[in-house]
Design a protein around this motif. Sequence first.
Motif, PDB file in Angstrom:
ATOM      1  N   THR A 222       0.844  -1.190   0.000  1.00  0.00           N
ATOM      2  CA  THR A 222       0.000   0.000   0.000  1.00  0.00           C
ATOM      3  C   THR A 222       0.882   1.244   0.000  1.00  0.00           C
ATOM      4  OG1 THR A 222      -1.709  -1.204   1.175  1.00  0.00           O
ATOM      5  CG2 THR A 222      -1.860   1.204   1.191  1.00  0.00           C
ATOM      6  N   VAL A 223       0.658   2.097  -0.985  1.00  0.00           N
ATOM      7  CA  VAL A 223       1.398   3.359  -1.099  1.00  0.00           C
ATOM      8  C   VAL A 223       0.377   4.471  -1.368  1.00  0.00           C
ATOM      9  CG1 VAL A 223       3.460   2.203  -2.020  1.00  0.00           C
ATOM     10  CG2 VAL A 223       1.745   3.106  -3.603  1.00  0.00           C
ATOM     11  N   ARG A 224       0.856   5.681  -1.531  1.00  0.00           N
ATOM     12  CA  ARG A 224      -0.061   6.748  -1.946  1.00  0.00           C
ATOM     13  C   ARG A 224       0.478   7.437  -3.195  1.00  0.00           C
ATOM     14  NH1 ARG A 224      -0.238   8.680   3.475  1.00  0.00           N
ATOM     15  NH2 ARG A 224       0.431  10.704   2.707  1.00  0.00           N
ATOM     16  N   GLU A 225      -0.450   7.777  -4.082  1.00  0.00           N
ATOM     17  CA  GLU A 225      -0.076   8.513  -5.287  1.00  0.00           C
ATOM     18  C   GLU A 225      -0.836   9.835  -5.321  1.00  0.00           C
ATOM     19  OE1 GLU A 225      -0.041   6.192  -8.869  1.00  0.00           O
ATOM     20  OE2 GLU A 225       0.840   4.456  -7.854  1.00  0.00           O
ATOM     21  N   HIS A 226      -0.201  10.821  -5.900  1.00  0.00           N
ATOM     22  CA  HIS A 226      -0.730  12.176  -5.851  1.00  0.00           C
ATOM     23  C   HIS A 226      -0.797  12.751  -7.273  1.00  0.00           C
ATOM     24  CE1 HIS A 226      -1.340  15.917  -3.430  1.00  0.00           C
ATOM     25  NE2 HIS A 226      -0.989  16.474  -4.571  1.00  0.00           N
ATOM     26  N   HIS A 227      -1.844  13.506  -7.530  1.00  0.00           N
ATOM     27  CA  HIS A 227      -2.018  14.119  -8.853  1.00  0.00           C
ATOM     28  C   HIS A 227      -2.197  15.625  -8.694  1.00  0.00           C
ATOM     29  CE1 HIS A 227      -2.941  10.088 -10.581  1.00  0.00           C
ATOM     30  NE2 HIS A 227      -3.355   9.882  -9.341  1.00  0.00           N
ATOM     31  N   SER A 228      -1.460  16.382  -9.466  1.00  0.00           N
ATOM     32  CA  SER A 228      -1.585  17.842  -9.406  1.00  0.00           C
ATOM     33  C   SER A 228      -1.906  18.383 -10.790  1.00  0.00           C
ATOM     34  CB  SER A 228      -0.265  18.477  -8.945  1.00  0.00           C
ATOM     35  OG  SER A 228       0.153  17.956  -7.721  1.00  0.00           O
ATOM     36  N   PHE A 229      -2.946  19.210 -10.851  1.00  0.00           N
ATOM     37  CA  PHE A 229      -3.201  20.031 -12.046  1.00  0.00           C
ATOM     38  C   PHE A 229      -2.771  21.442 -11.664  1.00  0.00           C
ATOM     39  CE2 PHE A 229      -7.094  17.426 -13.735  1.00  0.00           C
ATOM     40  CZ  PHE A 229      -6.234  16.412 -14.116  1.00  0.00           C
ATOM     41  N   VAL A 230      -1.870  22.008 -12.419  1.00  0.00           N
ATOM     42  CA  VAL A 230      -1.298  23.289 -12.017  1.00  0.00           C
ATOM     43  C   VAL A 230      -1.335  24.276 -13.171  1.00  0.00           C
ATOM     44  CG1 VAL A 230       0.706  24.391 -10.968  1.00  0.00           C
ATOM     45  CG2 VAL A 230       0.307  21.966 -10.601  1.00  0.00           C
ATOM     46  N   GLU A 231      -1.737  25.504 -12.866  1.00  0.00           N
ATOM     47  CA  GLU A 231      -1.721  26.541 -13.893  1.00  0.00           C
ATOM     48  C   GLU A 231      -0.284  26.786 -14.345  1.00  0.00           C
ATOM     49  OE1 GLU A 231      -4.252  30.457 -13.922  1.00  0.00           O
ATOM     50  OE2 GLU A 231      -2.324  30.870 -13.000  1.00  0.00           O
ATOM     51  N   LEU A 232      -0.077  26.911 -15.628  1.00  0.00           N
ATOM     52  CA  LEU A 232       1.273  27.164 -16.135  1.00  0.00           C
ATOM     53  C   LEU A 232       1.730  28.555 -15.722  1.00  0.00           C
ATOM     54  CD1 LEU A 232       1.094  25.601 -19.683  1.00  0.00           C
ATOM     55  CD2 LEU A 232       2.722  24.997 -17.894  1.00  0.00           C
ATOM     56  N   PRO A 233       3.011  28.711 -15.553  1.00  0.00           N
ATOM     57  CA  PRO A 233       3.502  30.033 -15.170  1.00  0.00           C
ATOM     58  C   PRO A 233       3.147  31.061 -16.236  1.00  0.00           C
ATOM     59  CG  PRO A 233       5.335  28.550 -15.714  1.00  0.00           C
ATOM     60  CD  PRO A 233       4.093  27.728 -15.704  1.00  0.00           C
ATOM     61  N   GLY A 234       2.931  32.282 -15.801  1.00  0.00           N
ATOM     62  CA  GLY A 234       2.518  33.344 -16.706  1.00  0.00           C
ATOM     63  C   GLY A 234       3.669  33.808 -17.578  1.00  0.00           C
TER      64      GLY A 234
END
Length: 811
Positions: A222-234
Amino acid sequence: MLRIILALLLLTSAFAQQGTPPAGPVPTIATKAASLQKMPGYFPLYWEDKAGKLWLEIDKFDVEFLYVDSMPAGMGSNDLGLDRGQIGGSRIVRFERSGPKVLLIQPNYRYRSITDDAAERRAADQSFAQSVLWGFDVQAEEGGRVLVDATQFYLRDAHHIPSTLQRANNGTFRADLTRSAFYLPRTKNFPKNTEVEATLTFTGENPGGFVRDVTPNPEAITVREHHSFVELPGPGFRPRVFDPRSGFIVSAFTDYAAPLDGRMPQRFILRHRLQKKNPAAAVSEAVQPIVYYLDPGAPEPIRSALLAGARWWNQAFEAAGYKDAFHVELLPDGADPMDVRYNLIQWVHRSTRGWSYGAAISDPRTGEIIKGQVTLGSLRARQDYMIFEGLLAPYLDGKTIPAELSRTVLARMRQLAAHEVGHTLGLAHNFAASVKDRASVMDYPPPFVKLNASGVPDLSDAYATGIGAWDKIAIDFGYRDFPAGTDEKKQLDAILRDATARGFIFISDADARPEGGAHPLAHLWDSGTNAVDELNRILDVRAKALSRFSANVIREGEPLSTLEDVLVPIYLLHRYQTEAASKVLGGLYYTYAVRGDGQKITERIPGPEQRRALEALLHTIEPGALTLSPSILALIPPRAEGYYHNRKDFHNRTGLTFDPIGAAESAASLTVGLILNPQRAARLVEYHAEDPNSPGLIEVIDRLMAVTLRVRPGPGLSAEVQRAVGAVVLYDLMVLAANENAPAEVRAIAMFKLTALREWATAEAGADENTRAFFAWAAEQVKRFEANPKDIGIPKPADPPPGQPIGCESN
Ligand SMILES: [Zn+2]
């Protein structure tokens, strides 16, 4: 890339039963989400507690953003390489809608056409594949926004854990959705980023040893996975053009719109966005400083050492004209380490020691570093502490442990933090820095061990402190903010020319490795200004440390069999300096010169210096250097109950008892393998042909044989060590003669010398029966090999225990 797509396809089919579009009219989001818990943010999330589902509102189509997956909770096995904090993939993606479907698309940024002409851009876009990472079904819709069920997307294994385990032959596992769920404490939404985390369990059969070592129940990981949606730098970031002399990591793509008299490959450096508030001022604060956060999981006093070492970089930014532009703070309570907005230094435990890493998430369009992610392996400190115990033998009755041990470990930790943060600032290794007064934290630093007036190892100058002179040059190149109207290209070139004039060179990874590397100055874990002098010096330090080696290297009450653990790094103290000196033999000095910069391009190493290197290498395999004293051997019993033999110890050919001849064999195999490296052998042949004063392969093999195989040893253990070294030479010569990748002339010389050895050994009487037996055996082995040169016959010499952090990758 291909692997990702295949894995996603498999998962998609596994979930084919779910996620079909709703029958009948599509409801509004307000209706559909009425009973759901809304989490407003970059992409709004809705939590359906009863069903354990997570819904995603897509309100931005055809807008690019960054999608990063990572593993906040890992497996703790360096061999499996699935560590806490590991970043999986980062890519630019966008949502595209087609009727009832929404596709998550990863465009291809490696091949582009940078032009205002839409048809030209389309030609490049359509020439290379894109990747659709996921397909969502529209479940509700309202005002141009849609709601999709993202449960399957987020509960999938983005980190490819089963295939990683399979590649490591550690069993067949698959994700078990019945034991997987969203991890809500780390599922959060912010105006510019959407963060989702899941607990995933993988079940399977035949778990391998590495899995068994680190899981409470090896059939359920058992592990944990993480997902990020991030706005691109301006906008506003200005890419800086890469220069091979600069010390920076390259970010490259191909521009198919480049004019005929231009160049298609585009190379930028990786760097953070940093601008002066006042670019005209010699020194200015930054518009926004670069901030790194340290994981509070690192305990004191290591924590303070890591903070201090990472903060050294501010010295380099000051030298580049910034005031207070680089900060390192402790990560505040409640902040999520996987949040892409934080540059993070993480403290990671594993069951065995391993490498530390500096990784960066960057914008592939510009090279802008969006997040630096440093992974520091905690066992480095423990390993270094043990080496210092072996050097100082500090455990004397009634005496307190000298502060020198901890102090030196902390000095190393400061170096480590600075080194890995350096990678996340965009910097590559500079393995030619140690020869110039330890000019860079981006080199690998061994402890510089001196002998004091009484001949006792002294660690007072083990590690450099502060950022190096080379590091300042590199940061100046990568981060200096020039006033408007500056000819930036010219100024950047001037920074590098000035560095050359001051005697700095930058030589990186591929050129520094012992396998095939030829540069006489760029090495891993070396010290001093001359690799040969330093090897001779380190052999003296090693001899002194071995002469002082006693039960005082372990604490009262510890099993004496653990002495072997401490003995290994002391016995092999010279291993990396041996690699360094080997590169002088058949070596070539060179720089990453560019046309017109006036640098020395290449220079052969004078014959006498090469011969000095060979003699220093041969010192490392003398029986006098490799034979352990009876007093040490008397101290090491077979392993005590509960303290088992492990791979950090020497290979035994004597059963359970400590094997001093096996230890010598493994040390000799390091040196002999380097001398007879096929690429070095090929260069020796070439350089000797070009310059008869340069030692040729014939001379080198003759000299190697003269001090090993052709010696008639006297009595005692050193005679057996001599013969073990001889067997290593015989083996490596056969390997060279049989090497299909080696040039014909190299193989011819190796075979010719083996035949000459057979003739000599057949005629050689030997002083005693042991010697006669060995000569007869050697002659017989060569004879057999001559009959069938594909069959080496004699067993491969024992490998030495791992010296570097254990694992196949390095950073
Ligand atoms: Zn590194």
